[in-house]
Motif scaffolding. Structure first.
Motif, mmCIF file in Angstrom:
data_model
loop_
_atom_site.group_PDB
_atom_site.id
_atom_site.type_symbol
_atom_site.label_atom_id
_atom_site.label_comp_id
_atom_site.label_asym_id
_atom_site.label_seq_id
_atom_site.Cartn_x
_atom_site.Cartn_y
_atom_site.Cartn_z
ATOM 1 N N PHE A 59 -6.530 17.725 5.903
ATOM 2 C CA PHE A 59 -6.389 16.812 6.783
ATOM 3 C C PHE A 59 -5.051 16.628 7.553
ATOM 4 O O PHE A 59 -4.263 17.314 7.059
ATOM 5 N N PRO A 69 -6.652 6.711 1.133
ATOM 6 C CA PRO A 69 -7.805 7.551 1.807
ATOM 7 C C PRO A 69 -7.667 8.135 3.177
ATOM 8 O O PRO A 69 -6.802 7.630 3.888
ATOM 9 N N LEU A 70 -8.418 8.848 3.183
ATOM 10 C CA LEU A 70 -8.342 9.705 4.451
ATOM 11 C C LEU A 70 -9.335 9.058 5.446
ATOM 12 O O LEU A 70 -10.100 8.369 5.489
ATOM 13 N N ARG A 71 -9.094 9.103 6.889
ATOM 14 C CA ARG A 71 -9.659 8.636 8.017
ATOM 15 C C ARG A 71 -11.049 9.561 8.300
ATOM 16 O O ARG A 71 -10.676 10.830 8.305
ATOM 17 N N THR A 114 0.715 -1.211 -0.044
ATOM 18 C CA THR A 114 0.012 -0.039 -0.028
ATOM 19 C C THR A 114 0.853 1.244 0.088
ATOM 20 O O THR A 114 1.824 1.496 0.934
ATOM 21 N N TRP A 159 -6.659 17.648 0.368
ATOM 22 C CA TRP A 159 -7.099 16.602 -0.630
ATOM 23 C C TRP A 159 -8.344 17.207 -1.256
ATOM 24 O O TRP A 159 -9.385 17.892 -1.026
ATOM 25 N N THR A 181 -1.707 11.507 10.765
ATOM 26 C CA THR A 181 -2.755 10.484 11.129
ATOM 27 C C THR A 181 -3.733 10.478 9.636
ATOM 28 O O THR A 181 -4.380 9.235 9.540
ATOM 29 N N ARG A 182 -3.544 11.199 8.772
ATOM 30 C CA ARG A 182 -4.644 11.322 7.578
ATOM 31 C C ARG A 182 -5.805 11.399 8.323
ATOM 32 O O ARG A 182 -7.059 11.076 7.312
ATOM 33 N N GLU A 183 -6.033 11.888 9.216
ATOM 34 C CA GLU A 183 -7.557 12.281 9.705
ATOM 35 C C GLU A 183 -7.873 13.450 9.206
ATOM 36 O O GLU A 183 -7.290 14.410 9.104
ATOM 37 N N LEU A 184 -9.344 13.322 8.715
ATOM 38 C CA LEU A 184 -9.958 14.743 8.143
ATOM 39 C C LEU A 184 -10.235 15.636 9.277
ATOM 40 O O LEU A 184 -10.600 15.380 10.425
#
Length: 175
Positions: free
Chosen positions: A141, A173-175, A59, A132, A145-148
């Motif tokens: 984001f 993809p975002l979390r 990934t 994004w 952590t890629r958290e929105l």
């Protein structure tokens, strides 16, 4: 340095490295921050003179601009890197494609896109965030952590997206 059999200077290569205790990796002076949560994980690098893609377990987790030269690539080949296949992401932006970039949020909560300021959130002032862009939607984001963090409408048309600095096809993809 002579190229390996069937390989042209500057062509993309792949190699693997294990994330050390600092969460940071470096190849020929270019550093890649993966964070302490990734310590001990095996990272596969796809590298050319334009882009570096990092994958873990198949990934892709990060894509950044390459700072490596043709000579740097020849050195990593001499150290065991192998010729690569195609890049994990397309090199060009497609209509309707999803892209991301990074921007610093001003203390007033805005970012600069294409010479214009756009309000994101005052509470994010002073932070470096990922942006994004997916069709009519723009999302901020957290880069680690890629958290929105915030969602809004996308003010940038596709033809202008191509001209933004450091824009690239979107990562995981975002979390």
């Amino acid at each position: 340095m002579a190229p390996t059999l069937g390989r042209q200077p500057g062509e993309a290569v792949e190699l693997e490295r294990v994330v050390g205790p600092s969460g940071n990796l470096a190849i020929r002076g270019q550093q890649f921050w993966l964070g302490p949560a990734r310590v001990g994980q095996l990272v596969r690098f796809w590298i050319d003179c334009d882009m570096v893609h990092l994958s873990i377990g198949g990934t892709r987790v990060k894509t950044v601009r390459s700072h490596l030269s043709v000579n740097d690539l020849a050195i990593v080949v001499a150290q065991g890197a192998v010729p690569s296949g195609p890049p994990p992401l397309p090199a060009t932006l497609e209509p309707g494609g999803v892209v991301q970039l990074e921007r610093a949020v001003s203390r007033f909560g805005s970012i600069n896109l294409g010479g214009r300021k756009f309000l994101i959130a005052e509470s994010l002032g002073g932070r470096q965030v990922g942006i994004w862009i997916e069709g009519p939607t723009l999302m901020a984001f957290d880069l680690d952590t890629r958290e929105l963090l915030r969602t809004g409408s996308n003010p940038v048309p596709l033809e202008q997206l191509r001209g933004l600095r450091r824009v690239r096809p979107a990562g995981p993809p975002l979390r």
